[in-house]
Design an enzyme around this catalytic site. Sequence first.
Site, mmCIF file in Angstrom:
data_model
loop_
_atom_site.group_PDB
_atom_site.id
_atom_site.type_symbol
_atom_site.label_atom_id
_atom_site.label_comp_id
_atom_site.label_asym_id
_atom_site.label_seq_id
_atom_site.Cartn_x
_atom_site.Cartn_y
_atom_site.Cartn_z
ATOM 1 N N ASN A 1 -0.023 4.754 11.174
ATOM 2 C CA ASN A 1 -0.990 5.359 12.119
ATOM 3 C C ASN A 1 -0.846 4.653 13.465
ATOM 4 O OD1 ASN A 1 -2.347 3.180 10.206
ATOM 5 N ND2 ASN A 1 -3.359 3.036 12.215
ATOM 6 N N ALA B 1 2.156 -1.586 5.042
ATOM 7 C CA ALA B 1 1.779 -0.475 5.915
ATOM 8 C C ALA B 1 1.093 -1.100 7.117
ATOM 9 C CB ALA B 1 0.820 0.446 5.182
ATOM 10 N N TYR C 1 -8.948 -9.832 2.145
ATOM 11 C CA TYR C 1 -10.259 -9.181 2.268
ATOM 12 C C TYR C 1 -10.898 -8.856 0.927
ATOM 13 C CZ TYR C 1 -7.556 -4.823 1.618
ATOM 14 O OH TYR C 1 -6.724 -3.860 1.136
ATOM 15 N N GLU C 2 -10.108 -8.938 -0.157
ATOM 16 C CA GLU C 2 -10.687 -8.654 -1.469
ATOM 17 C C GLU C 2 -11.659 -9.750 -1.917
ATOM 18 O OE1 GLU C 2 -7.824 -6.874 -4.389
ATOM 19 O OE2 GLU C 2 -6.430 -7.129 -2.714
ATOM 20 N N HIS D 1 -8.008 5.174 5.421
ATOM 21 C CA HIS D 1 -7.106 4.669 4.379
ATOM 22 C C HIS D 1 -6.273 5.819 3.801
ATOM 23 C CE1 HIS D 1 -5.635 2.000 1.289
ATOM 24 N NE2 HIS D 1 -6.136 2.739 0.330
ATOM 25 N N HIS E 1 -5.015 -8.848 -1.337
ATOM 26 C CA HIS E 1 -5.337 -9.037 0.081
ATOM 27 C C HIS E 1 -6.462 -10.051 0.217
ATOM 28 C CE1 HIS E 1 -3.574 -5.000 -0.202
ATOM 29 N NE2 HIS E 1 -3.143 -5.196 1.034
ATOM 30 N N HIS F 1 -3.148 0.128 -5.106
ATOM 31 C CA HIS F 1 -2.368 -1.109 -5.211
ATOM 32 C C HIS F 1 -2.272 -1.436 -6.707
ATOM 33 C CE1 HIS F 1 -3.055 -1.860 -0.877
ATOM 34 N NE2 HIS F 1 -4.232 -1.352 -1.126
ATOM 35 N N SER G 1 0.802 -1.244 0.000
ATOM 36 C CA SER G 1 0.000 0.000 0.000
ATOM 37 C C SER G 1 0.822 1.275 0.000
ATOM 38 C CB SER G 1 -0.876 0.079 1.256
ATOM 39 O OG SER G 1 -1.649 -1.048 1.410
ATOM 40 N N MET H 1 -3.130 -6.014 7.360
ATOM 41 C CA MET H 1 -4.053 -6.953 6.697
ATOM 42 C C MET H 1 -3.367 -7.735 5.584
ATOM 43 S SD MET H 1 -7.226 -4.304 6.345
ATOM 44 C CE MET H 1 -7.652 -3.184 7.689
ATOM 45 N N SER H 2 -2.054 -7.903 5.672
ATOM 46 C CA SER H 2 -1.360 -8.580 4.560
ATOM 47 C C SER H 2 -0.181 -9.389 5.087
ATOM 48 C CB SER H 2 -0.859 -7.529 3.563
ATOM 49 O OG SER H 2 0.181 -6.752 4.131
HETATM 50 N N1 HPA Z 1 -4.859 -1.736 11.031
HETATM 51 C C1 HPA Z 1 -4.853 -2.646 10.041
HETATM 52 N N2 HPA Z 1 -4.204 -2.477 8.892
HETATM 53 C C2 HPA Z 1 -3.527 -1.332 8.733
HETATM 54 C C3 HPA Z 1 -3.490 -0.339 9.715
HETATM 55 C C4 HPA Z 1 -4.201 -0.541 10.938
HETATM 56 O O1 HPA Z 1 -4.226 0.284 11.862
HETATM 57 N N3 HPA Z 1 -2.713 0.672 9.238
HETATM 58 C C5 HPA Z 1 -2.295 0.288 8.006
HETATM 59 N N4 HPA Z 1 -2.786 -0.928 7.693
#
Ligand code: HPA
Length: 267
Positions: free
Chosen positions: A230, A108, A80-81, A242, A78, A56, A26, A206-207
């Site tokens: 974050n 990320a 989740y896709e 996002h 991912h 992506h 990402s 998530m990856s």
């Molecule tokens: N949670 C899950 N996936 C993420 C996050 C998060 O805080 N930041 C970037 N990808």
Amino acid sequence: MLARIEHAAQAISELGKPEVAVVLGSGLSDVLPLEGVRSLSFGEVPGFPVPTVTGHAGRVEVGKVGDKEVLVQRGRIHYYEGYDLAEVVIPVRAYALLGVKTLVITNASGGISSEFHPGDLVLITDHINMLGGNPLRGPNLERLGPRFPDMTAAYDPVLRARAKEVAARLGIELREGVYLATMGPSYETPAEIRAFQRLGADLVGMSTVPEVIAARHAGLRVLGISCVTNYAAGLAGEPLSHEEVIETTRRKAAELSKLLTALVPQL
Ligand code: HPA
């Protein structure tokens, strides 16, 4: 499934015979430019699933970083896709069949550890799989690896040491931490983050975990680098977005670019 992976490997072999593959996640898809690029979009690789998320890109490139021939995957699939985990790992398994020996994987993440702040680059030392599934579920692909692969040193200690040396030489701060993968696509609740903290997680995303499991199954050495984008949910009292994730990776792209450009030829 093996036929799909073989078709993909066959198509990518037309681009070259690299021994190092780098997966850029990402907002990070441009951090490792290549010289003399030959490339295919995911859609042009038979057997590859196609990414659906904006930000992506979804390309496989082969070219040079210094003297080293390298495969760079820009963007990723991912869980989740909607794809199965077995489909999520088709690219990494195709690279293994192609002869790739080392996988560098970036992502990320949200920072769970109180030591981490947005913008930090973190070497992944280990992971916790909270995806609720495993990409190796189902008949074992004996051609790739064993039924019960060891995950003791999934993130190669020698490669980690090398990454730290190179980062130190460049004056780039590289922290270390444990990455926990959730299915997503919703971000976590504050209660989940408190639970993950107690489980020993420093980062959440998530990856990465599916690809690393598939890579270790096939005997690849893995190096994982995460960009903290974050504070994880509830830690800063602000909602997650996002846009914030993409914005922070853009801000750190130059530093990660410097690190990877120096490090990858040494792998
Ligand atoms: N949670 C899950 N996936 C993420 C996050 C998060 O805080 N930041 C970037 N990808």
